[in-house]
Design an enzyme around this catalytic site. Structure first.
Site, PDB file in Angstrom:
ATOM      1  CG  ASP A  34      -1.766  -1.147   1.421  1.00 47.35           C
ATOM      2  OD1 ASP A  34      -1.825  -1.988   0.515  1.00 47.35           O
ATOM      3  OD2 ASP A  34      -2.392  -1.254   2.489  1.00 47.35           O
ATOM      4  CD  GLU A 214      -7.061  -4.527   3.888  1.00 42.44           C
ATOM      5  OE1 GLU A 214      -6.448  -5.117   4.788  1.00 42.44           O
ATOM      6  OE2 GLU A 214      -6.742  -4.597   2.679  1.00 42.44           O
TER       7      GLU A 214
END
EC number: 3.2.1.80
Length: 514
Positions: A34, A214
């Site tokens: 990420d 998320e």
């Protein structure tokens, strides 16, 4: 027979490491996932990117760090490696973000620190049995960090509570945090005046479920052609997204500093490819840059298996985000996100060819030979006459081993696609979906014929396609073992049904900048 438009990318067998993207960020070595903590340093005019990082292997694992990179133009990157690390090897610094605390609301800074470089990181600290929110601050503009001595700043006693995104909300004079209670499919909204004491304001629930939520985000996005803007909530899904594995959805609505209210009940997909996840925006971006963000160009279904050597995973190109009202079908027009790739001043065309008015019977082609970078862009505007049902292709071709990546348009179905089925890297993986597709209404009509636009970038082992000025996008990685990248690129049309109004192909390279 159906008229058919396709782009084909074939490759020349060389060295696998040469398939590293040129413009999209990759770590110099190790594992990355990420994007985290993106911000703009207005003093030094520098973009900062942080990322989930395992420097010790090319698969996800602990200890997990934040890595760090910078860029003057979002295209040429300098990688600094690990920046924020866990206290124990079995722990991880999970996703979060960075804000610029200009007014020193946190009290972490003295007058010696320029207000434009008062950098505070808010992130999830992960242990085997907990996920809590921690703060760290930097006294050197984001290169090193000191952890707040009274961490954690937020703990709700839940092991799936993560990925804070924080921003300053001027109308209510407070910091806002959006954060996921991942397996409750709930985005919580908190407020704070000092970045260390947080109060719950509201919960947002909605959208496509999958397994968990998320990496949420919330930001005000301008609407093109108006003086207005709307708030956009971004939420990542993994696993179990409608595209398979990982993807991003978004919602358009209003935000008053306490509650986000969507304008409608629709969850919109940010990208129709398989490799676009955990999208986040840059804090403190210059007004003239607009809303800027990027995503991780991979999918958890196969991310740990990508056949690269010293490094694994890339980001997407940075994208500028706006909103515009567009037709979803002939009867309904809705506000949607437009995404446009950003090319910095370091990106130049080593070669460029443009042609107009190409039909199948003309047997004309646009060709660029002897590519040295494996990086291209293509920009094509074409019309479709569905009364002419001859097969036709728009192709980008490079020689030798016959493997290919294709992008194209089927005018009968009215849909675009990316096809990576003729690549042998990870071919046996059941989750490396061969084909992905997107439907868009015509960009316009001219002479009673639908007209479409397709812009694409091939950057190493990454293809990003932007349809009709970015109303839909397709992002996919592809793996051709031993490839250097595209040796040459060719566009051609061989169908009477397809008329290329104009086309431009560029071989791209990076030049040094000050």
């Amino acid at each position: 027979m159906r008229a058919f438009l396709a782009l084909i990318f074939l490759t020349f067998v060389m060295n696998v490491e040469s398939s590293r993207p040129l413009m999209a960020f990759t770590p110099s070595h190790g594992w990355m996932n990420d994007p985290n903590g993106q911000f703009y340093d207005s003093k030094n005019e520098l973009w900062h990117l942080y990322y989930q990082y395992n420097p010790n292997d090319t698969v996800w694992g602990t200890p997990l760090y934040w890595g760090h990179a910078t860029s003057k133009d979002l295209s040429t990157w300098k990688d600094y490696g690990a920046t924020i690390g866990p206290d124990r090897d079995e722990d991880g610094i999970f996703s979060g973000n960075i804000v610029v605390d200009h007014n020193n609301t946190s009290g972490f800074f003295n007058d010696s620190i320029d207000p434009r470089q008062r950098v505070v990181a808010i992130y999830t600290y992960n242990t085997e049995g907990s996920q809590t929110q921690h703060v760290a601050y930097s006294l050197d503009g984001g290169y090193t960090f000191e952890k707040y001595e009274h961490n954690p700043v937020l703990d709700v006693d839940n092991i799936n509570f993560r990925d804070p995104k924080v921003f300053w909300h001027e109308p209510t004079n407070q910091w806002i945090m959006v954060i996921a209670l991942s397996q409750q499919f709930k985005i919580q909204i908190y407020g704070s005046i000092d970045l260390t004491n947080w109060s719950l304001h509201s919960n947002f629930t909605g959208g496509l479920f999958g397994f968990q939520y998320e990496c949420p985000g919330l930001i005000e996005v301008p609407a093109e052609g108006t003086d207005e803007s709307k708030w956009v909530m971004f939420i990542a899904i993994n696993p179990g997204s409608p595209l398979g594995g990982s993807s991003n959805q978004y919602f358009i609505g209003s935000f008053d500093g306490f509650e986000f209210v969507p304008d409608d009940s629709q969850a919109r997909l940010m990208d129709y490819g398989k490799d676009f996840y955990a999208f986040q925006t840059f804090d403190n971006a210059p007004k003239e840059s607009g809303v800027v963000g990027l995503a991780w160009a991979s999918n958890w279904q196969y991310a740990n298996l990508a056949p690269t050597k010293e490094w694994r995973s890339s980001m997407t190109l940075a994208r500028q985000m706006t909103l515009a009202s567009r037709n979803m079908n002939p009867e309904t027009k809705v506000l949607s996100l437009l995404q446009k790739p950003i090319f910095g001043e370091s990106v130049v065309a080593a070669n460029k060819i443009s042609k107009r008015n190409i039909t199948g019977q003309d047997e004309q082609a646009v060709k660029i030979h002897k590519n040295s970078t494996g990086t291209f862009s293509f920009d094509i505007t074409f019309s479709v006459d569905s009364s002419k049902n001859q097969t036709g292709q728009l192709q980008v071709i490079s020689g030798q081993n016959g493997e290919s990546i294709r992008a194209g348009f089927d005018p009968t179905a009215g849909q675009f696609f990316v096809d990576r089925g003729n690549t042998s890297g990870l071919k046996e993986n059941p989750f490396l979906t061969d084909k992905t597709s997107a439907y868009v209404e015509p960009w316009k009509h001219q002479n009673d014929l639908p007209v479409y636009k397709m812009f694409g970038v091939i950057d190493g082992n990454l293809i990003e396609v932007f349809l009709n000025d970015g109303i839909a996008t397709l992002t996919n990685t592809f793996f051709i073992p031993g490839t250097e990248g595209l040796e040459y690129l060719e566009i051609e049309s061989s169908s009477d049904a397809i008329h290329i109004v104009e086309s431009e192909v560029k071989e791209l390279k990076l030049r040094a900048t000050s």
